[in-house]
Design an enzyme around this catalytic site. Structure first.
Site, PDB file in Angstrom:
ATOM      1  N   LYS A 107      14.866 106.510 101.561  1.00 24.79           N
ATOM      2  CA  LYS A 107      15.446 107.800 101.525  1.00 24.79           C
ATOM      3  C   LYS A 107      15.357 108.557 102.776  1.00 24.79           C
ATOM      4  O   LYS A 107      16.127 109.353 103.322  1.00 24.79           O
ATOM      5  CB  LYS A 107      15.046 108.815 100.414  1.00 24.79           C
ATOM      6  CG  LYS A 107      13.463 108.742  99.980  1.00 24.79           C
ATOM      7  CD  LYS A 107      13.188 107.761  99.068  1.00 24.79           C
ATOM      8  CE  LYS A 107      11.753 107.335  99.281  1.00 24.79           C
ATOM      9  NZ  LYS A 107      10.927 107.330  98.061  1.00 24.79           N
ATOM     10  N   GLU A 131      21.277 103.583  96.025  1.00 28.99           N
ATOM     11  CA  GLU A 131      20.983 104.258  94.439  1.00 28.99           C
ATOM     12  C   GLU A 131      19.551 104.257  94.543  1.00 28.99           C
ATOM     13  O   GLU A 131      18.938 105.220  93.827  1.00 28.99           O
ATOM     14  CB  GLU A 131      21.449 103.123  93.577  1.00 28.99           C
ATOM     15  CG  GLU A 131      21.152 103.877  91.981  1.00 28.99           C
ATOM     16  CD  GLU A 131      22.050 104.880  91.926  1.00 28.99           C
ATOM     17  OE1 GLU A 131      23.252 104.992  91.859  1.00 28.99           O
ATOM     18  OE2 GLU A 131      21.644 106.218  91.634  1.00 28.99           O
ATOM     19  N   VAL A 134      17.125 107.710  95.487  1.00 28.85           N
ATOM     20  CA  VAL A 134      16.874 108.925  94.705  1.00 28.85           C
ATOM     21  C   VAL A 134      16.719 108.496  93.093  1.00 28.85           C
ATOM     22  O   VAL A 134      17.144 107.860  92.543  1.00 28.85           O
ATOM     23  CB  VAL A 134      18.337 109.642  94.712  1.00 28.85           C
ATOM     24  CG1 VAL A 134      18.173 111.041  93.820  1.00 28.85           C
ATOM     25  CG2 VAL A 134      18.618 109.863  95.974  1.00 28.85           C
ATOM     26  N   GLY A 136      14.238 106.777  91.707  1.00 33.05           N
ATOM     27  CA  GLY A 136      13.743 105.443  91.110  1.00 33.05           C
ATOM     28  C   GLY A 136      14.635 104.738  90.374  1.00 33.05           C
ATOM     29  O   GLY A 136      15.796 104.407  91.066  1.00 33.05           O
ATOM     30  N   ILE A 138      16.498 105.839  87.891  1.00 32.30           N
ATOM     31  CA  ILE A 138      17.612 106.728  87.048  1.00 32.30           C
ATOM     32  C   ILE A 138      18.990 106.365  87.761  1.00 32.30           C
ATOM     33  O   ILE A 138      19.220 106.547  89.233  1.00 32.30           O
ATOM     34  CB  ILE A 138      17.259 108.061  87.196  1.00 32.30           C
ATOM     35  CG1 ILE A 138      15.932 108.247  86.358  1.00 32.30           C
ATOM     36  CG2 ILE A 138      18.584 108.957  86.327  1.00 32.30           C
ATOM     37  CD1 ILE A 138      15.590 109.872  86.630  1.00 32.30           C
ATOM     38  N   GLU A 192       4.311 107.638  98.707  1.00 27.51           N
ATOM     39  CA  GLU A 192       4.815 106.892 100.156  1.00 27.51           C
ATOM     40  C   GLU A 192       3.538 106.536 100.893  1.00 27.51           C
ATOM     41  O   GLU A 192       2.489 106.927 100.634  1.00 27.51           O
ATOM     42  CB  GLU A 192       5.551 108.080 100.940  1.00 27.51           C
ATOM     43  CG  GLU A 192       6.794 108.386 100.283  1.00 27.51           C
ATOM     44  CD  GLU A 192       7.758 107.410 100.070  1.00 27.51           C
ATOM     45  OE1 GLU A 192       8.225 106.728 100.792  1.00 27.51           O
ATOM     46  OE2 GLU A 192       8.151 107.190  98.665  1.00 27.51           O
ATOM     47  N   ASP A 203       9.759 114.204 100.895  1.00 28.36           N
ATOM     48  CA  ASP A 203      10.549 113.077 100.229  1.00 28.36           C
ATOM     49  C   ASP A 203      11.542 113.716  99.208  1.00 28.36           C
ATOM     50  O   ASP A 203      12.509 113.288  98.938  1.00 28.36           O
ATOM     51  CB  ASP A 203       9.618 112.535  99.519  1.00 28.36           C
ATOM     52  CG  ASP A 203      10.082 111.260  98.644  1.00 28.36           C
ATOM     53  OD1 ASP A 203      10.440 110.357  99.190  1.00 28.36           O
ATOM     54  OD2 ASP A 203      10.335 111.289  97.331  1.00 28.36           O
ATOM     55  N   LYS A 207      15.705 113.315  99.386  1.00 29.07           N
ATOM     56  CA  LYS A 207      16.465 113.121  98.167  1.00 29.07           C
ATOM     57  C   LYS A 207      17.757 113.931  97.823  1.00 29.07           C
ATOM     58  O   LYS A 207      18.640 113.899  97.592  1.00 29.07           O
ATOM     59  CB  LYS A 207      15.574 112.776  96.979  1.00 29.07           C
ATOM     60  CG  LYS A 207      14.792 111.691  96.967  1.00 29.07           C
ATOM     61  CD  LYS A 207      13.577 111.592  96.081  1.00 29.07           C
ATOM     62  CE  LYS A 207      12.711 110.282  96.153  1.00 29.07           C
ATOM     63  NZ  LYS A 207      11.693 110.288  95.243  1.00 29.07           N
ATOM     64  N   GLY A 314       7.775 103.767  91.544  1.00 27.55           N
ATOM     65  CA  GLY A 314       7.072 102.273  91.154  1.00 27.55           C
ATOM     66  C   GLY A 314       7.828 101.377  91.422  1.00 27.55           C
ATOM     67  O   GLY A 314       9.268 101.320  91.411  1.00 27.55           O
TER      68      GLY A 314
HETATM   69  P1  NAP Z   1       5.139  99.368 100.662  1.00 24.16           P
HETATM   70  O1  NAP Z   1       4.440  98.986  99.390  1.00 24.16           O
HETATM   71  O2  NAP Z   1       4.319  99.910 101.939  1.00 24.16           O
HETATM   72  O3  NAP Z   1       5.667  98.122 101.254  1.00 24.16           O
HETATM   73  C1  NAP Z   1       6.278  98.158 102.808  1.00 24.16           C
HETATM   74  C2  NAP Z   1       6.463  96.601 103.020  1.00 24.16           C
HETATM   75  O4  NAP Z   1       7.296  96.685 104.251  1.00 24.16           O
HETATM   76  C3  NAP Z   1       5.491  95.636 103.118  1.00 24.16           C
HETATM   77  O5  NAP Z   1       5.428  94.348 102.800  1.00 24.16           O
HETATM   78  C4  NAP Z   1       5.312  95.805 104.726  1.00 24.16           C
HETATM   79  O6  NAP Z   1       4.500  94.693 105.228  1.00 24.16           O
HETATM   80  C5  NAP Z   1       6.603  95.747 105.037  1.00 24.16           C
HETATM   81  N1  NAP Z   1       7.018  96.304 106.334  1.00 24.16           N
HETATM   82  C6  NAP Z   1       6.654  97.397 106.759  1.00 24.16           C
HETATM   83  N2  NAP Z   1       7.024  97.538 108.104  1.00 24.16           N
HETATM   84  C7  NAP Z   1       7.680  96.501 108.517  1.00 24.16           C
HETATM   85  C8  NAP Z   1       8.061  95.937 109.833  1.00 24.16           C
HETATM   86  N3  NAP Z   1       8.048  96.670 111.085  1.00 24.16           N
HETATM   87  N4  NAP Z   1       8.345  94.587 109.876  1.00 24.16           N
HETATM   88  C9  NAP Z   1       8.112  93.867 108.820  1.00 24.16           C
HETATM   89  N5  NAP Z   1       7.781  94.377 107.620  1.00 24.16           N
HETATM   90  C10 NAP Z   1       7.240  95.396 107.546  1.00 24.16           C
HETATM   91  O7  NAP Z   1       6.280 100.392 100.444  1.00 24.16           O
HETATM   92  P2  NAP Z   1       7.258 100.507  99.071  1.00 24.16           P
HETATM   93  O8  NAP Z   1       6.299 101.548  98.451  1.00 24.16           O
HETATM   94  O9  NAP Z   1       7.454  99.258  98.668  1.00 24.16           O
HETATM   95  O10 NAP Z   1       8.505 101.191  99.720  1.00 24.16           O
HETATM   96  C11 NAP Z   1       9.456 100.420 100.311  1.00 24.16           C
HETATM   97  C12 NAP Z   1      10.842 101.553 100.406  1.00 24.16           C
HETATM   98  O11 NAP Z   1      11.097 101.875  99.262  1.00 24.16           O
HETATM   99  C13 NAP Z   1      10.354 102.791 101.291  1.00 24.16           C
HETATM  100  O12 NAP Z   1      11.515 103.131 101.834  1.00 24.16           O
HETATM  101  C14 NAP Z   1      10.055 103.929 100.060  1.00 24.16           C
HETATM  102  O13 NAP Z   1      10.424 105.090 100.470  1.00 24.16           O
HETATM  103  C15 NAP Z   1      11.107 103.287  99.145  1.00 24.16           C
HETATM  104  N6  NAP Z   1      10.947 103.626  97.814  1.00 24.16           N
HETATM  105  C16 NAP Z   1       9.466 103.525  97.067  1.00 24.16           C
HETATM  106  C17 NAP Z   1       9.419 103.805  95.888  1.00 24.16           C
HETATM  107  C18 NAP Z   1       7.953 103.555  95.288  1.00 24.16           C
HETATM  108  O14 NAP Z   1       7.994 103.893  94.077  1.00 24.16           O
HETATM  109  N7  NAP Z   1       7.131 102.872  95.907  1.00 24.16           N
HETATM  110  C19 NAP Z   1      10.498 104.234  94.961  1.00 24.16           C
HETATM  111  C20 NAP Z   1      11.798 104.415  95.599  1.00 24.16           C
HETATM  112  C21 NAP Z   1      11.939 104.102  97.002  1.00 24.16           C
HETATM  113  P3  NAP Z   1       3.003  94.459 105.314  1.00 24.16           P
HETATM  114  O15 NAP Z   1       2.528  94.758 103.970  1.00 24.16           O
HETATM  115  O16 NAP Z   1       2.861  93.062 105.921  1.00 24.16           O
HETATM  116  O17 NAP Z   1       2.438  95.718 106.245  1.00 24.16           O
HETATM  117  N1  HSE Z   2       7.079 108.491  96.661  1.00 22.78           N
HETATM  118  C1  HSE Z   2       8.210 108.520  95.699  1.00 22.78           C
HETATM  119  C2  HSE Z   2       7.856 109.395  94.590  1.00 22.78           C
HETATM  120  C3  HSE Z   2       8.545 107.159  95.227  1.00 22.78           C
HETATM  121  O1  HSE Z   2       6.744 109.609  94.147  1.00 22.78           O
HETATM  122  O2  HSE Z   2       8.869 109.774  93.895  1.00 22.78           O
HETATM  123  C4  HSE Z   2      10.057 107.036  94.534  1.00 22.78           C
HETATM  124  O3  HSE Z   2      11.253 107.596  95.478  1.00 22.78           O
END
Ligand code: NAP
Ligand code: HSE
Length: 423
Positions: A107, A131, A134, A136, A138, A192, A203, A207, A314
């Site tokens: 986002k 999708e 915003v 998760g 939903i 995050e 965040d 969204k 998540g």
């Molecule tokens: P995360 O757990 O921190 O995972 C990030 C991943 O990307 C890791 O595998 C990391 O590798 C890799 N990475 C980061 N920078 C990189 C680079 N420059 N080159 C190669 N690999 C790279 O993050 P996440 O929670 O999965 O979130 C990912 C995205 O989804 C974000 O944009 C977040 O805002 C979005 N999002 C997250 C959630 C949630 O609930 N977590 C929900 C909706 C959207 P390393 O581990 O080796 O550093």
């Molecule tokens: N950090 C975000 C949250 C992840 O807590 O809602 C889902 O977008």
């Protein structure tokens, strides 16, 4: 006749990437469609190759050079799940300009670079789908662009950050200390990488910008979306960072609870938008939305009001939206904005909604002046005394009138947060 698989490169294998890879590698039957090809994961980019191998990913899929995967003629679709602005922005732009569809949950990059990414996607014709960015799991963006396309959207508002709702719920129900609950949200993979973006409202603002694009056809500048509640004498701390146990307890005594609400609505030719800690009735849909659950309410003409709720963060929940977008790419369904008119001009400034008259809630430290007559719109009937202060809800008033009344009863060196009340 079987179709050749769509070759998928996944950039990022963390909380979301790991769950998406689990779906692609271990549950391909869920992703089978009658009118699209199957998927083949051809590569995964991470920073730390050793950690990814320890997490069980096959070494021959792994690389630490995501740009190579974008440029590689052997990849058909890019799934960006790394997070942050750079290098995500450069990689997404390169993929779209090369005609490769992109699916992302990021986002931050979509909200801050929406107009240019939309322009790039429209120019090359490569689908851009987000999708998962915003609320998760939903489904909300695609329905806004498609199923609700016959409506004028009047207002979109919701609890769109799981981490802050998880923290506020634990504060309200269990009196758990803020730092402890934030750590728990991080352990669950909700927060995050830098959780200040969650708790300070950035965040949710990102969204809201994305929701506004789909609801009102315009990209807003995320920096123009207010995220600080007013105080009697100025502005408070951003997001939920100023919410105290005392304020929570006082709100509960008045039948209210504090939630971080993101709201965008039309105001003449402009868009009003803010992310505000708001006092909502405990016994209301927003009031009973607990934990990591997100809830979005859309007011539309001629439809009326609809509400959707579900897991907002998540790996598992978010992977549902990412995989749904991948299936949409395979089926040739185009970008998240579907048939909506292009919006590729400069981002617009959001209008601040705080000047609308409403009730206000505050927790006042015990002070002698509160014993006398209260100036309007303060209402003694809507107040509850505690040992260490008074919880009070005003009558409907403009912010200027509410501030003047509080300033009149507070000592010069005391300030209090005025939470908008959502009746
Ligand atoms: P995360 O757990 O921190 O995972 C990030 C991943 O990307 C890791 O595998 C990391 O590798 C890799 N990475 C980061 N920078 C990189 C680079 N420059 N080159 C190669 N690999 C790279 O993050 P996440 O929670 O999965 O979130 C990912 C995205 O989804 C974000 O944009 C977040 O805002 C979005 N999002 C997250 C959630 C949630 O609930 N977590 C929900 C909706 C959207 P390393 O581990 O080796 O550093
Ligand atoms: N950090 C975000 C949250 C992840 O807590 O809602 C889902 O977008």
């Amino acid at each position: 006749m079987s179709r050749p698989p769509l070759r998928v490169a996944v950039l990022g294998a963390g909380t979301v990437g790991g769950a998406v890879l689990d779906g692609l590698l271990h549950h391909p039957e869920r992703l089978a469609t009658a009118d699209g090809p199957p998927f083949a994961v051809v590569a995964v980019a991470v920073r730390d190759l050793g950690k990814a191998r320890d997490d069980g990913l096959a070494g021959d899929l792994l690389t630490d050079a995501p740009a190579h995967l974008v440029a590689d003629a052997e990849t058909d679709v890019i799934v960006e799940l790394m997070g942050g602005i750079e290098p995500a922005r450069t990689l997404i732009t390169a993929a779209l300009s090369a005609g490769k569809p992109v699916v992302t949950a990021n986002k931050s990059v979509v909200a801050h670079h929406g107009p240019e990414l939309e322009a790039e996607s429209r120019k090359s014709g490569a689908a851009f789908r987000f999708e998962a960015a915003v609320a998760g799991g939903i489904p909300i963006l695609a329905p806004l662009a498609a199923d609700l396309a016959g409506n004028d959207i009047i207002r979109v508002r919701g609890i769109v950050n799981g981490t802050t709702n998880f923290i506020l719920t634990a504060m309200a129900q269990e009196g758990q200390p803020y730092d402890e609950v934030l750590r728990e949200a991080q352990d669950q993979g909700y927060a995050e990488a830098d959780p200040s973006g969650d708790v300070e409202g950035d965040d949710a603002a990102n969204k809201l910008v994305i929701l506004a694009r789909l609801a009102f056809g315009r990209w807003l500048d995320p920096g123009s979306v207010g995220r600080r509640p007013p105080t009697a004498r100025g502005m408070g701390r951003p997001g939920i960072t100023g919410v105290s146990d005392q304020q929570m307890e006082g709100a509960a005594a008045l039948g209210l609870t504090i939630k971080l609400l993101a709201t965008a609505s039309r105001r003449d030719d402009e868009i009003e938008a803010a992310v505000m800690p708001t006092a909502v009735p405990s016994d209301s849909p927003f009031g009973w939305t607990d934990g990591v659950t997100n809830r979005i309410e859309i007011e539309a003409d001629p439809l009326g009001t609809i509400r959707v709720a579900g897991p907002g963060a998540g790996g598992a929940a978010t992977s549902s939206a990412v995989l749904g977008d991948l299936v949409a790419v395979a089926r040739g369904l185009g970008s998240t904005w579907a048939g909506l008119s292009p919006s590729t001009g400069p981002a617009e400034t959001a209008v601040d909604p705080l000047d609308r008259p409403r009730r206000w809630y505050a927790f006042l430290p015990a002070i002698p002046a509160i014993d006398g007559d209260l100036p309007a719109p303060l209402d003694r009937a809507a107040s509850v005394e505690f040992e260490d202060g008074t919880a009070i809800r005003t009558e409907v008033a403009t912010l200027a009138k509410a501030r003047a009344a509080f300033a009149a009863i507070l000592p010069d060196d005391v300030d209090v947060t005025l939470y908008p009340v959502d009746d």
